[in-house]
Design a protein around this motif. Structure first.
Motif, PDB file in Angstrom:
ATOM      1  N   LEU A  55      27.261  31.619   3.536  1.00 24.37           N
ATOM      2  CA  LEU A  55      27.963  30.603   4.315  1.00 24.37           C
ATOM      3  C   LEU A  55      27.958  29.219   3.659  1.00 24.37           C
ATOM      4  O   LEU A  55      28.795  28.383   3.980  1.00 24.37           O
ATOM      5  CB  LEU A  55      27.355  30.493   5.714  1.00 24.37           C
ATOM      6  CG  LEU A  55      27.770  31.567   6.730  1.00 24.37           C
ATOM      7  CD1 LEU A  55      26.989  31.379   8.022  1.00 24.37           C
ATOM      8  CD2 LEU A  55      29.267  31.524   6.994  1.00 24.37           C
ATOM      9  N   ASP A  56      27.034  28.984   2.752  1.00 27.56           N
ATOM     10  CA  ASP A  56      26.966  27.683   2.090  1.00 27.56           C
ATOM     11  C   ASP A  56      27.957  27.571   0.934  1.00 27.56           C
ATOM     12  O   ASP A  56      28.112  26.488   0.366  1.00 27.56           O
ATOM     13  CB  ASP A  56      25.538  27.429   1.581  1.00 27.56           C
ATOM     14  CG  ASP A  56      24.559  27.254   2.735  1.00 27.56           C
ATOM     15  OD1 ASP A  56      24.988  26.739   3.797  1.00 27.56           O
ATOM     16  OD2 ASP A  56      23.391  27.661   2.585  1.00 27.56           O
ATOM     17  N   ASP A  57      28.612  28.654   0.603  1.00 29.80           N
ATOM     18  CA  ASP A  57      29.628  28.653  -0.451  1.00 29.80           C
ATOM     19  C   ASP A  57      30.990  28.333   0.164  1.00 29.80           C
ATOM     20  O   ASP A  57      31.480  29.091   1.011  1.00 29.80           O
ATOM     21  CB  ASP A  57      29.659  30.025  -1.120  1.00 29.80           C
ATOM     22  CG  ASP A  57      30.673  30.105  -2.256  1.00 29.80           C
ATOM     23  OD1 ASP A  57      31.364  29.092  -2.532  1.00 29.80           O
ATOM     24  OD2 ASP A  57      30.776  31.195  -2.855  1.00 29.80           O
ATOM     25  N   PRO A  58      31.633  27.223  -0.228  1.00 30.76           N
ATOM     26  CA  PRO A  58      32.947  26.877   0.349  1.00 30.76           C
ATOM     27  C   PRO A  58      34.009  27.947   0.120  1.00 30.76           C
ATOM     28  O   PRO A  58      35.008  27.991   0.846  1.00 30.76           O
ATOM     29  CB  PRO A  58      33.314  25.575  -0.367  1.00 30.76           C
ATOM     30  CG  PRO A  58      32.009  25.032  -0.869  1.00 30.76           C
ATOM     31  CD  PRO A  58      31.167  26.225  -1.181  1.00 30.76           C
ATOM     32  N   ASP A  59      33.818  28.795  -0.883  1.00 27.89           N
ATOM     33  CA  ASP A  59      34.788  29.847  -1.173  1.00 27.89           C
ATOM     34  C   ASP A  59      34.463  31.163  -0.464  1.00 27.89           C
ATOM     35  O   ASP A  59      35.157  32.164  -0.679  1.00 27.89           O
ATOM     36  CB  ASP A  59      34.857  30.093  -2.686  1.00 27.89           C
ATOM     37  CG  ASP A  59      35.470  28.910  -3.425  1.00 27.89           C
ATOM     38  OD1 ASP A  59      36.350  28.248  -2.839  1.00 27.89           O
ATOM     39  OD2 ASP A  59      35.052  28.646  -4.570  1.00 27.89           O
ATOM     40  N   ASP A  60      33.437  31.173   0.347  1.00 26.15           N
ATOM     41  CA  ASP A  60      33.109  32.367   1.139  1.00 26.15           C
ATOM     42  C   ASP A  60      34.240  32.615   2.136  1.00 26.15           C
ATOM     43  O   ASP A  60      34.568  31.755   2.961  1.00 26.15           O
ATOM     44  CB  ASP A  60      31.786  32.149   1.871  1.00 26.15           C
ATOM     45  CG  ASP A  60      31.456  33.291   2.810  1.00 26.15           C
ATOM     46  OD1 ASP A  60      31.335  34.434   2.329  1.00 26.15           O
ATOM     47  OD2 ASP A  60      31.342  33.043   4.027  1.00 26.15           O
ATOM     48  N   TRP A  61      34.850  33.792   2.081  1.00 25.81           N
ATOM     49  CA  TRP A  61      36.051  34.027   2.881  1.00 25.81           C
ATOM     50  C   TRP A  61      35.758  34.107   4.374  1.00 25.81           C
ATOM     51  O   TRP A  61      36.587  33.702   5.191  1.00 25.81           O
ATOM     52  CB  TRP A  61      36.765  35.296   2.412  1.00 25.81           C
ATOM     53  CG  TRP A  61      37.721  34.970   1.314  1.00 25.81           C
ATOM     54  CD1 TRP A  61      37.572  35.212  -0.027  1.00 25.81           C
ATOM     55  CD2 TRP A  61      38.961  34.272   1.464  1.00 25.81           C
ATOM     56  NE1 TRP A  61      38.653  34.720  -0.716  1.00 25.81           N
ATOM     57  CE2 TRP A  61      39.523  34.134   0.170  1.00 25.81           C
ATOM     58  CE3 TRP A  61      39.647  33.746   2.549  1.00 25.81           C
ATOM     59  CZ2 TRP A  61      40.744  33.512  -0.060  1.00 25.81           C
ATOM     60  CZ3 TRP A  61      40.869  33.114   2.329  1.00 25.81           C
ATOM     61  CH2 TRP A  61      41.401  32.994   1.048  1.00 25.81           C
ATOM     62  N   THR A  62      34.608  34.583   4.748  1.00 25.83           N
ATOM     63  CA  THR A  62      34.270  34.591   6.175  1.00 25.83           C
ATOM     64  C   THR A  62      34.279  33.157   6.708  1.00 25.83           C
ATOM     65  O   THR A  62      34.831  32.886   7.785  1.00 25.83           O
ATOM     66  CB  THR A  62      32.890  35.228   6.388  1.00 25.83           C
ATOM     67  OG1 THR A  62      32.904  36.553   5.865  1.00 25.83           O
ATOM     68  CG2 THR A  62      32.534  35.278   7.867  1.00 25.83           C
TER      69      THR A  62
END
Length: 264
Positions: free
Chosen positions: A80-87
């Motif tokens: 969730l801390d990755d801005p590119d996480d699609w969820t």
């Protein structure tokens, strides 16, 4: 156009997301419910397809299981801390476009703690949720479907429920009162003991009859009658159809030895 977008994390509750999508598709129509694994065609640009589906939907269901919050990302750390996480991106797009988001907490998943989410999806912590417990799945799915119908009014029951399809239950009126009625297919099965029961699986079962059985209209003709049939043999069973033209029998006649003759 997809009215409902099912958001999920594949490493968390993908099976539950699939169950939700299938059950809602059965109630509202498959084209109305978007789930990436089902709705994106081979060769299609998945990024464009996902963003387009989010922007066009009226409701996003965020399926959240016990591993959703702390699931690890591909590069290490929390996904969730990755801005590119699609969820995360799908939920963030929904909030940015003013789309209603409903968390669906699966199993033992608890409410999201305050301050546990990145800023762009932090409103998810305050969204009222629905729950899906697999021990109470039927009732929970039905409640979720009612919520969807309420939040997307134009979507309400566009497709027949499974119980109203062929072989299922419906409603009819008998003597001025509404009754449950069942539509059943033909069942070819030997049952000893005569007439059985009507059910969604079977219909009326007639087995091992040792006398005349009437299924048509008109008088039942039994035994000797002027201009009527006389059947002799090892326990003949026959089915009388509609009686017409002065008592002539229009029906097929079978005896226990497998012989067959046409009543005229």
């Amino acid at each position: 156009m997809n009215s409902v977008f099912v958001n999920y994390r594949s490493s968390d509750e993908e099976a539950s997301a699939t169950l939700i999508e299938r059950e809602l598709s059965a109630r509202f129509g498959a084209d109305e419910i978007f789930r990436a694994g089902k709705s994106i065609r081979p060769g299609e640009d998945f990024e464009r397809a996902l963003l387009r589906a989010v922007h066009r939907c009226d409701l996003l269901l965020a399926v959240i299981g016990p591993r959703w919050l702390d699931a690890p990302g591909a590069a290490g750390g929390r996904a969730l801390d990755d801005p590119d996480d699609w969820t995360r991106r799908e939920i963030a797009e929904a909030f940015a476009y003013g789309i209603t988001v409903v968390p669906v907490l699966v199993g033992d998943a608890g409410r999201l703690p305050a301050g546990s989410l990145p800023e762009d999806i932090a409103p998810l912590e305050r969204c009222q949720y629905r729950r899906l417990n697999h021990r109470n799945a039927e009732a929970d799915i039905e409640l979720l479907a009612e919520t969807v119908a309420e939040l997307v009014p134009g979507l309400a029951r566009r497709a027949p429920a499974a119980e109203e399809k062929a072989g299922g239950r419906g409603r009819n009126t008998f003597n001025g009162q509404a009754r449950d009625v069942y539509q059943a297919g033909t069942v070819n099965e030997y049952r000893y003991g005569g007439i059985g029961s009507v059910s969604a699986e079977g219909g009326t079962v007639i087995g091992s009859a040792h006398g005349p059985v009437h299924t048509g209209s008109g008088d039942q003709i039994n035994g000797t009658r002027v201009n009527g049939p006389q059947f002799n043999g090892g326990g003949v069973n026959y089915v009388a159809g509609d009686v017409k033209d002065g008592g002539r029998l229009n029906a097929d006649v079978h005896d226990r030895r497998g012989s067959r003759e046409r009543g005229e």
